[in-house]
Design a protein around this motif. Structure first.
Motif, PDB file in Angstrom:
ATOM      1  N   VAL A   1      25.937 -59.353 126.050  1.00  0.00           N
ATOM      2  CA  VAL A   1      26.323 -60.761 125.944  1.00  0.00           C
ATOM      3  C   VAL A   1      25.881 -61.290 124.581  1.00  0.00           C
ATOM      4  N   PRO A   2      26.810 -61.756 123.769  1.00  0.00           N
ATOM      5  CA  PRO A   2      26.465 -62.264 122.428  1.00  0.00           C
ATOM      6  C   PRO A   2      25.536 -63.474 122.505  1.00  0.00           C
ATOM      7  N   ASN A   3      24.734 -63.658 121.449  1.00  0.00           N
ATOM      8  CA  ASN A   3      23.897 -64.845 121.340  1.00  0.00           C
ATOM      9  C   ASN A   3      24.735 -66.073 121.011  1.00  0.00           C
ATOM     10  N   GLN A   4      25.765 -65.857 120.205  1.00  0.00           N
ATOM     11  CA  GLN A   4      26.682 -66.934 119.818  1.00  0.00           C
ATOM     12  C   GLN A   4      28.075 -66.358 119.666  1.00  0.00           C
ATOM     13  N   GLY A   5      29.067 -67.230 119.744  1.00  0.00           N
ATOM     14  CA  GLY A   5      30.440 -66.809 119.499  1.00  0.00           C
ATOM     15  C   GLY A   5      31.249 -66.657 120.774  1.00  0.00           C
ATOM     16  N   ILE A   6      32.532 -66.434 120.573  1.00  0.00           N
ATOM     17  CA  ILE A   6      33.478 -66.346 121.681  1.00  0.00           C
ATOM     18  C   ILE A   6      34.326 -65.080 121.537  1.00  0.00           C
ATOM     19  N   ILE A   7      34.530 -64.400 122.652  1.00  0.00           N
ATOM     20  CA  ILE A   7      35.470 -63.281 122.719  1.00  0.00           C
ATOM     21  C   ILE A   7      36.568 -63.672 123.708  1.00  0.00           C
ATOM     22  N   LYS A   8      37.807 -63.639 123.247  1.00  0.00           N
ATOM     23  CA  LYS A   8      38.941 -63.987 124.102  1.00  0.00           C
ATOM     24  C   LYS A   8      39.854 -62.777 124.289  1.00  0.00           C
ATOM     25  N   ILE A   9      40.258 -62.556 125.513  1.00  0.00           N
ATOM     26  CA  ILE A   9      41.241 -61.532 125.844  1.00  0.00           C
ATOM     27  C   ILE A   9      42.488 -62.241 126.348  1.00  0.00           C
ATOM     28  N   LYS A  10      43.588 -62.063 125.659  1.00  0.00           N
ATOM     29  CA  LYS A  10      44.833 -62.747 126.012  1.00  0.00           C
ATOM     30  C   LYS A  10      44.596 -64.254 126.167  1.00  0.00           C
ATOM     31  N   ASN A  11      43.845 -64.781 125.193  1.00  0.00           N
ATOM     32  CA  ASN A  11      43.562 -66.213 125.067  1.00  0.00           C
ATOM     33  C   ASN A  11      42.678 -66.763 126.193  1.00  0.00           C
ATOM     34  N   LYS A  12      41.958 -65.891 126.886  1.00  0.00           N
ATOM     35  CA  LYS A  12      41.042 -66.309 127.939  1.00  0.00           C
ATOM     36  C   LYS A  12      39.641 -65.814 127.613  1.00  0.00           C
ATOM     37  N   ASN A  13      38.657 -66.705 127.713  1.00  0.00           N
ATOM     38  CA  ASN A  13      37.273 -66.330 127.413  1.00  0.00           C
ATOM     39  C   ASN A  13      36.836 -65.181 128.308  1.00  0.00           C
ATOM     40  N   ILE A  14      36.224 -64.191 127.683  1.00  0.00           N
ATOM     41  CA  ILE A  14      35.821 -62.997 128.426  1.00  0.00           C
ATOM     42  C   ILE A  14      34.844 -63.342 129.550  1.00  0.00           C
ATOM     43  N   LYS A  15      34.100 -64.435 129.408  1.00  0.00           N
ATOM     44  CA  LYS A  15      33.138 -64.851 130.422  1.00  0.00           C
ATOM     45  C   LYS A  15      33.820 -65.312 131.699  1.00  0.00           C
ATOM     46  N   ASP A  16      35.112 -65.625 131.599  1.00  0.00           N
ATOM     47  CA  ASP A  16      35.834 -66.154 132.755  1.00  0.00           C
ATOM     48  C   ASP A  16      36.505 -65.069 133.594  1.00  0.00           C
TER      49      ASP A  16
END
Length: 254
Positions: free
Chosen positions: A53-68
């Motif tokens: 899990v990154p300390n900061q930043g966003i990763i999106k898969i097909k425009n959806k946050n990976i956390k979701d």
């Protein structure tokens, strides 16, 4: 874009490993991460796979946050093959590849799962060893099986951490034949590599990391002598063959 990373930072304890990583990835491309040991290549793959899990930043898969995504949802989209290591489970090749179907059917495999596994085995020319114990295979054969497991997972993104490490020339080319086949079907494949000549030959895009930052991102120009000197601390000669570069290390750069 199937993958988008924005301002990604990651640290082990207080040691920053990834620093402000920004990149986008398209479908149907082979993207190679290069850089010296400790530059953040494997860590970046693990962040994309949501293993770290990154300390900061966003990763999106097909425009959806990976956390979701739930773990099962993410496993249907991303397949991850770590660096080659000793296997510690007593399964044959068929059973090992069948494990890639868990994201779709859970622990109890359906007939469809078995049919897909059999198809992958035939397509990847593993039928002669399909019922051999995975622990009794060579390193190259094991690596092919693990990639086949990722293919059976039917994920849209495949992450491969040094897939040709310690393999002979034949197995290296066989691995890349498998990778190219997946890319041709529209999959996005992201690999880490050390052999820069192989990187030049097979990559659609090359991302060079230095000290946790993206130093260069592109195609052939990334593998310039000056970039390699700066990132690896090695002086090299570059040769051309069929439009691709062959990198010859000469001496440690001073």
């Amino acid at each position: 874009m199937i993958l988008k990373i924005e301002a990604l930072n990651f640290a082990y304890n207080k040691e920053r490993v990834l620093k402000n990583i920004n990149l986008e990835a398209e479908k149907g491309k082979l993207i190679t991460l290069i850089g010296p040991n400790g530059s953040g290549k494997s860590t970046l793959l693990k962040c994309i796979n949501n293993y770290l899990v990154p300390n900061q930043g966003i990763i999106k898969i097909k425009n959806k946050n990976i956390k979701d995504f739930t773990k099962k949802e993410l496993a249907k989209i991303i397949a991850y093959v770590p660096q080659a290591s000793e296997t510690k489970f007593n399964l044959n090749v068929f059973e090992t590849i069948l494990m890639g179907r868990k994201a779709h059917s859970g622990w109890k495999a359906t007939q469809k799962d078995k049919d897909i596994t059999a198809k992958v085995i035939c397509e990847m020319k593993l039928d002669k060893i399909a019922f051999k114990d995975i622990n009794n295979l060579s390193g190259g054969q094991q690596q092919k099986v693990f990639i086949a497991r990722a293919v059976a997972q039917a994920a849209e993104i495949i992450l491969l951490d040094e897939p040709t490490n310690n393999l002979d020339l034949k197995h290296q080319l066989e691995i890349f034949e498998m990778i190219e086949n997946e890319v041709s079907t529209g999959k996005t494949v992201i690999v880490t590599m050390h052999d820069l000549s192989l990187v030049s030959r097979f990559s659609d895009r090359i991302i060079m990391l230095k000290d946790g930052c993206i130093y260069s991102d592109g195609t052939g120009h990334t593998l310039s002598a000056s970039n390699i000197n700066s990132v690896y601390g090695v002086e090299v000669s570059l040769k051309e063959h069929n439009g691709k570069k062959i990198i010859i290390p000469e001496k440690i750069y001073v």
